[in-house]
Design a protein around this motif. Structure first.
Motif, PDB file in Angstrom:
ATOM      1  N   GLU A   5      46.543  35.113  17.309  1.00 56.19           N
ATOM      2  CA  GLU A   5      45.349  35.957  17.337  1.00 56.19           C
ATOM      3  C   GLU A   5      45.066  36.555  15.957  1.00 56.19           C
ATOM      4  O   GLU A   5      43.916  36.683  15.551  1.00 56.19           O
ATOM      5  CB  GLU A   5      45.514  37.064  18.375  1.00 56.19           C
ATOM      6  CG  GLU A   5      45.608  36.544  19.805  1.00 56.19           C
ATOM      7  CD  GLU A   5      46.100  37.592  20.788  1.00 56.19           C
ATOM      8  OE1 GLU A   5      45.745  37.462  21.970  1.00 56.19           O
ATOM      9  OE2 GLU A   5      46.830  38.526  20.397  1.00 56.19           O
ATOM     10  N   ALA A   8      43.519  33.860  13.840  1.00 56.46           N
ATOM     11  CA  ALA A   8      42.112  33.690  14.216  1.00 56.46           C
ATOM     12  C   ALA A   8      41.257  34.810  13.631  1.00 56.46           C
ATOM     13  O   ALA A   8      40.143  34.559  13.144  1.00 56.46           O
ATOM     14  CB  ALA A   8      41.974  33.639  15.735  1.00 56.46           C
ATOM     15  N   ALA A   9      41.742  36.043  13.654  1.00 52.26           N
ATOM     16  CA  ALA A   9      40.995  37.177  13.110  1.00 52.26           C
ATOM     17  C   ALA A   9      40.841  37.057  11.595  1.00 52.26           C
ATOM     18  O   ALA A   9      39.764  37.313  11.048  1.00 52.26           O
ATOM     19  CB  ALA A   9      41.681  38.488  13.480  1.00 52.26           C
ATOM     20  N   SER A  11      40.896  34.297   9.892  1.00 51.44           N
ATOM     21  CA  SER A  11      39.989  33.177   9.692  1.00 51.44           C
ATOM     22  C   SER A  11      38.533  33.605   9.849  1.00 51.44           C
ATOM     23  O   SER A  11      37.675  33.281   9.028  1.00 51.44           O
ATOM     24  CB  SER A  11      40.323  32.071  10.697  1.00 51.44           C
ATOM     25  OG  SER A  11      39.365  31.054  10.669  1.00 51.44           O
ATOM     26  N   GLU A  12      38.273  34.372  10.887  1.00 51.20           N
ATOM     27  CA  GLU A  12      36.910  34.810  11.186  1.00 51.20           C
ATOM     28  C   GLU A  12      36.393  35.809  10.153  1.00 51.20           C
ATOM     29  O   GLU A  12      35.291  35.666   9.632  1.00 51.20           O
ATOM     30  CB  GLU A  12      36.869  35.433  12.584  1.00 51.20           C
ATOM     31  CG  GLU A  12      35.491  35.817  13.053  1.00 51.20           C
ATOM     32  CD  GLU A  12      35.512  36.399  14.453  1.00 51.20           C
ATOM     33  OE1 GLU A  12      34.876  37.448  14.645  1.00 51.20           O
ATOM     34  OE2 GLU A  12      36.174  35.810  15.332  1.00 51.20           O
ATOM     35  N   LYS A  13      37.203  36.815   9.847  1.00 51.00           N
ATOM     36  CA  LYS A  13      36.771  37.868   8.916  1.00 51.00           C
ATOM     37  C   LYS A  13      36.682  37.378   7.477  1.00 51.00           C
ATOM     38  O   LYS A  13      35.844  37.844   6.717  1.00 51.00           O
ATOM     39  CB  LYS A  13      37.704  39.074   9.004  1.00 51.00           C
ATOM     40  CG  LYS A  13      37.525  39.867  10.269  1.00 51.00           C
ATOM     41  CD  LYS A  13      38.350  41.117  10.258  1.00 51.00           C
ATOM     42  CE  LYS A  13      38.113  41.880  11.542  1.00 51.00           C
ATOM     43  NZ  LYS A  13      38.723  43.194  11.535  1.00 51.00           N
ATOM     44  N   GLY A  15      36.319  34.117   6.493  1.00 53.25           N
ATOM     45  CA  GLY A  15      35.570  32.883   6.307  1.00 53.25           C
ATOM     46  C   GLY A  15      36.446  31.710   5.918  1.00 53.25           C
ATOM     47  O   GLY A  15      36.009  30.799   5.221  1.00 53.25           O
ATOM     48  N   TYR A  16      37.691  31.737   6.359  1.00 49.66           N
ATOM     49  CA  TYR A  16      38.644  30.661   6.063  1.00 49.66           C
ATOM     50  C   TYR A  16      38.796  29.774   7.293  1.00 49.66           C
ATOM     51  O   TYR A  16      38.496  30.184   8.404  1.00 49.66           O
ATOM     52  CB  TYR A  16      40.026  31.237   5.713  1.00 49.66           C
ATOM     53  CG  TYR A  16      40.008  32.271   4.618  1.00 49.66           C
ATOM     54  CD1 TYR A  16      39.742  31.919   3.304  1.00 49.66           C
ATOM     55  CD2 TYR A  16      40.245  33.610   4.899  1.00 49.66           C
ATOM     56  CE1 TYR A  16      39.738  32.866   2.297  1.00 49.66           C
ATOM     57  CE2 TYR A  16      40.238  34.570   3.903  1.00 49.66           C
ATOM     58  CZ  TYR A  16      39.978  34.192   2.594  1.00 49.66           C
ATOM     59  OH  TYR A  16      39.963  35.138   1.604  1.00 49.66           O
ATOM     60  N   THR A  17      39.341  28.583   7.062  1.00 52.18           N
ATOM     61  CA  THR A  17      39.715  27.765   8.211  1.00 52.18           C
ATOM     62  C   THR A  17      40.972  28.379   8.807  1.00 52.18           C
ATOM     63  O   THR A  17      41.673  29.154   8.144  1.00 52.18           O
ATOM     64  CB  THR A  17      40.007  26.307   7.805  1.00 52.18           C
ATOM     65  OG1 THR A  17      41.175  26.285   6.980  1.00 52.18           O
ATOM     66  CG2 THR A  17      38.831  25.674   7.085  1.00 52.18           C
ATOM     67  N   LYS A  18      41.274  28.039  10.035  1.00 50.37           N
ATOM     68  CA  LYS A  18      42.487  28.574  10.670  1.00 50.37           C
ATOM     69  C   LYS A  18      43.730  28.111   9.917  1.00 50.37           C
ATOM     70  O   LYS A  18      44.702  28.858   9.807  1.00 50.37           O
ATOM     71  CB  LYS A  18      42.551  28.172  12.142  1.00 50.37           C
ATOM     72  CG  LYS A  18      41.599  28.972  13.002  1.00 50.37           C
ATOM     73  CD  LYS A  18      41.832  28.751  14.462  1.00 50.37           C
ATOM     74  CE  LYS A  18      40.882  29.625  15.268  1.00 50.37           C
ATOM     75  NZ  LYS A  18      41.092  29.510  16.699  1.00 50.37           N
ATOM     76  N   ALA A  21      44.075  30.284   6.812  1.00 48.45           N
ATOM     77  CA  ALA A  21      44.510  31.621   7.219  1.00 48.45           C
ATOM     78  C   ALA A  21      45.984  31.613   7.599  1.00 48.45           C
ATOM     79  O   ALA A  21      46.727  32.529   7.244  1.00 48.45           O
ATOM     80  CB  ALA A  21      43.668  32.127   8.380  1.00 48.45           C
TER      81      ALA A  21
END
Length: 92
Positions: A5, A8-9, A11-13, A15-18, A21
């Motif tokens: 999790e 994922a956070a 990555s989202e915040k 702007g990276y790939t998972k 991250a």
């Protein structure tokens, strides 16, 4: 929040790939672990600091058998939250 999790956070915040991250998070964890292993303190401004603390040897009691047990001295990792982090957490 579990590691997946957190990845994922990030990555989202960010702007990276998972995968990016995950690699970044793993690099941070490995660096902190390595520094603690070498007895170094790791301080992250506004977040907190990681350090190694010594625990003294002590006598304890086995709760199942009520017999005394010697617990040897050891080193343990410790985290101390920064004032800014404490204030943010206390607001909620």
């Amino acid at each position: 929040m579990k590691k997946a999790e957190l990845i994922a956070a990030i990555s989202e915040k960010g702007g990276y790939t998972k995968k990016e991250a995950e690699n970044a998070l793993n690099a941070v964890i490995e660096t902190i672990t390595s520094s603690l292993e070498n007895g170094e303190k790791v301080a992250i401004s506004g977040f907190g600091s990681f350090e190694v603390r010594d625990r003294a040897a002590k006598e304890s009691i086995n709760p199942a058998t009520k017999e005394p047990v010697h617990v040897p001295a050891k080193k343990v990792p410790a985290f101390k939250a920064a004032k800014a982090l404490k204030e943010i957490v206390d607001k909620k």
